[in-house]
Design a protein around this motif. Sequence first.
Motif, short mmCIF file in Angstrom:
data_model
loop_
_atom_site.label_atom_id
_atom_site.label_comp_id
_atom_site.label_asym_id
_atom_site.label_seq_id
_atom_site.Cartn_x
_atom_site.Cartn_y
_atom_site.Cartn_z
N GLY A 1 41.15 42.58 31.44
CA GLY A 1 40.57 42.48 32.80
C GLY A 1 40.97 41.18 33.46
N LYS B 1 40.36 52.02 33.62
CA LYS B 1 40.45 51.04 32.36
C LYS B 1 41.78 51.98 31.48
CE LYS B 1 37.88 49.91 28.28
NZ LYS B 1 38.69 50.48 27.16
N TYR C 1 43.03 38.59 35.67
CA TYR C 1 44.24 38.44 36.36
C TYR C 1 44.95 37.27 35.90
CZ TYR C 1 47.45 38.02 40.64
OH TYR C 1 48.52 38.02 41.37
N VAL D 1 33.67 41.49 31.68
CA VAL D 1 34.89 41.97 31.96
C VAL D 1 35.47 43.04 30.86
CG1 VAL D 1 35.42 40.29 33.92
CG2 VAL D 1 36.53 40.11 31.60
N SER E 1 43.25 49.33 37.00
CA SER E 1 42.47 48.29 36.79
C SER E 1 42.45 48.04 35.26
CB SER E 1 41.06 48.50 37.44
OG SER E 1 39.86 47.57 37.34
N ASN E 2 41.72 46.67 35.01
CA ASN E 2 41.83 46.10 33.69
C ASN E 2 43.24 46.77 32.76
OD1 ASN E 2 39.24 45.25 34.07
ND2 ASN E 2 38.64 47.37 34.44
N VAL F 1 46.67 46.56 41.75
CA VAL F 1 46.01 46.39 40.56
C VAL F 1 44.78 45.40 40.66
CG1 VAL F 1 47.09 44.01 40.43
CG2 VAL F 1 46.24 45.14 38.29
N GLN F 2 43.58 46.11 40.05
CA GLN F 2 42.39 45.52 40.28
C GLN F 2 41.75 44.71 39.09
OE1 GLN F 2 37.68 46.72 41.00
NE2 GLN F 2 39.19 47.81 42.17
N GLN F 3 41.77 43.37 39.05
CA GLN F 3 41.39 42.65 37.80
C GLN F 3 40.19 41.79 38.03
OE1 GLN F 3 43.44 44.72 36.15
NE2 GLN F 3 43.83 42.82 34.72
N HIS F 4 39.47 41.38 37.14
CA HIS F 4 38.58 40.17 37.48
C HIS F 4 39.39 38.86 37.62
CE1 HIS F 4 35.31 37.29 37.08
NE2 HIS F 4 35.81 36.79 35.93
N HIS F 5 39.12 38.33 38.81
CA HIS F 5 39.74 36.82 39.09
C HIS F 5 38.72 36.06 39.91
CE1 HIS F 5 42.80 34.12 40.22
NE2 HIS F 5 42.89 34.54 41.76
#
Length: 303
Positions: free
Chosen positions: A190, A114, A192, A186, A143-144, A168-172
């Motif tokens: 967070g 984060k 995408y 999220v 991420s985020n 990159v790691q996001q909510h999608h």
Amino acid sequence: MFGTTVDERRAFAILDRFVDAGGTWIDTANCYSFWADPSGFGGQSETLLGRWLARRPGVRDRVAISTKVGCEPLEAGRFPETAEGLGAQTIKSGIEQSLRRLGTDRVELYWAHKDFRRTPVEETVGAFGELVNAGLVKRLGCSNFAAWRMERSRRAAADAGVVGYTAVQQHHTYLRPRPGTRPTVVHRFGFYEDELRSYVESHDDIAVWAYTPLLSGAYTRADKPLAEEYDHPGTVARLAALDTVAAELGTTRNHVVLAWMTGDRPSVMPIVGPSTVEQLDEAIAAMEVTLTPEQRSLLDSKA
């Protein structure tokens, strides 16, 4: 949730099935799952994975592991206000503790869990770069993060002559939240969202990972209602498109969502968090589903 709501027996069965099916990436975090443990602190997932690896000779060389630092609370019950952040010492001690719990000498990908804006990006990327130079980490990801923060971090790493974020790691997911809403599941940055997607599209060295792609079962389970931010007319249209494509393929909404995501350009790697072997098998089966150009066009045409 391995080591908390998913006990060791079930977790080991899921992991065994994953590897037997050809699975290669296992994603965790140092803070998993502080919210589900009476202690209020994390580490349970990494500890369980370490026990599984120790009891499966040779498996460590068949799987890649990614873990994260930045969200472990410093005081039980006080998250996010006491999240550990991304200071240099936190990153250094975080990887040491994660490697000890995992029982390994390296991870293939280490995430800034984060964004933590109270710490200069130069300090953060410098500390991460030292881990790569020491051979403890192969790649780095964030991420985020907002797009501009990722760009600033990558530029700072380049200026310092160290490795920067290449993932990159996001909510999608397929459904889109109502504009202006603060999501309940999220982090603040967070999603995408379009700006980050445009940034990724202009940099061919960035891999995209997606967490909670199936909305914790809400696409297919009546006992898992959609979160409030998805309560708008666009959701109705998108669910109808999913049902149309699923019917054409003789499959499920979950399969279509995962196929839509992995077949995107740039491709997105969905992170699934099954709590049973059956849920894992469903996700694995989705990898056999291929959308036609017409089906993808239908799905993408819905606002």
